[in-house]
Design an enzyme around this catalytic site. Structure first.
Site, PDB file in Angstrom:
ATOM      1  N   ALA A  25       0.841  -1.204   0.000  1.00  0.00           N
ATOM      2  CA  ALA A  25       0.000   0.000   0.000  1.00  0.00           C
ATOM      3  C   ALA A  25       0.870   1.244   0.000  1.00  0.00           C
ATOM      4  CB  ALA A  25      -0.913  -0.004   1.220  1.00  0.00           C
ATOM      5  N   ASP A  26       0.289   2.330  -0.456  1.00  0.00           N
ATOM      6  CA  ASP A  26       0.961   3.628  -0.438  1.00  0.00           C
ATOM      7  C   ASP A  26      -0.102   4.684  -0.182  1.00  0.00           C
ATOM      8  OD1 ASP A  26       3.580   4.957  -0.815  1.00  0.00           O
ATOM      9  OD2 ASP A  26       2.523   6.004  -2.422  1.00  0.00           O
ATOM     10  N   THR A  27       0.186   5.610   0.728  1.00  0.00           N
ATOM     11  CA  THR A  27      -0.791   6.613   1.152  1.00  0.00           C
ATOM     12  C   THR A  27      -0.262   8.015   0.902  1.00  0.00           C
ATOM     13  OG1 THR A  27      -1.626   5.130   2.861  1.00  0.00           O
ATOM     14  CG2 THR A  27      -2.106   7.468   3.148  1.00  0.00           C
ATOM     15  N   ALA A  62      -3.577   3.649  -1.995  1.00  0.00           N
ATOM     16  CA  ALA A  62      -3.606   2.677  -3.088  1.00  0.00           C
ATOM     17  C   ALA A  62      -3.131   1.347  -2.539  1.00  0.00           C
ATOM     18  CB  ALA A  62      -2.703   3.135  -4.220  1.00  0.00           C
TER      19      ALA A  62
END
Length: 153
Positions: A25-27, A62
């Site tokens: 994930a990437d925020t 994401a």
């Protein structure tokens, strides 16, 4: 940007562990058309809180799921709106005295002392923390044919 980062992270690990289901994930935080990632230092973190003060911003996470052995790939993004309380300089400093802002997108952590800075969260709290758990569970369960078991209470 976040979708690509999450996909690259998941693909790299999935290649090394083809039998495993890999989640990455990437925020990021979007406020006033500015992308706020992790602050470089405390001064930048303070500027981020000042920008967010009294306003609503969006948190995007994401998520990429990969299973190299079956070529399975699932990608999705979850968006949550967060409304900050008005924060004066003392309130911002007090918050950052309690929470290390340097490894957090937007310079804050919803999982730590959010009552000091956040007025309202519209959407997934776990998304703001960095991983939208309900959506991840749904995607994993649906893709891999796992049915949740509900027990009577």
């Amino acid at each position: 940007l976040t979708s690509e980062n999450a996909a690259l992270k998941a693909a790299a690990v999935a290649r090394r562990m083809p039998g495993s289901v890999v989640l990455a994930a990437d925020t990021l935080v979007l406020a006033d058309d500015q992308v706020l990632t992790k602050p470089a230092d405390r001064a930048e973190a303070a500027r981020m809180l000042q920008l967010l003060s009294g306003k609503t911003h969006e948190v995007f996470t994401a998520v990429a799921l990969r299973h190299a052995a079956t070529d399975a790939a699932i990608d999705f993004t979850v968006t949550t709106e967060v409304r900050f309380k008005p924060l004066d300089e003392d309130a911002r400093a007090a918050y950052h005295a309690l929470v290390d802002p340097l490894d957090k997108a937007g310079g804050y952590a919803a999982q730590e002392h959010r009552e000091l800075i956040i007025d309202r969260i519209d959407g997934s709290l776990s998304n703001v923390v960095g991983l939208p758990m309900d959506e991840v569970a749904e995607a994993l369960l649906a893709r891999f044919g796992i049915s949740p078991c509900r027990t009577a209470r």
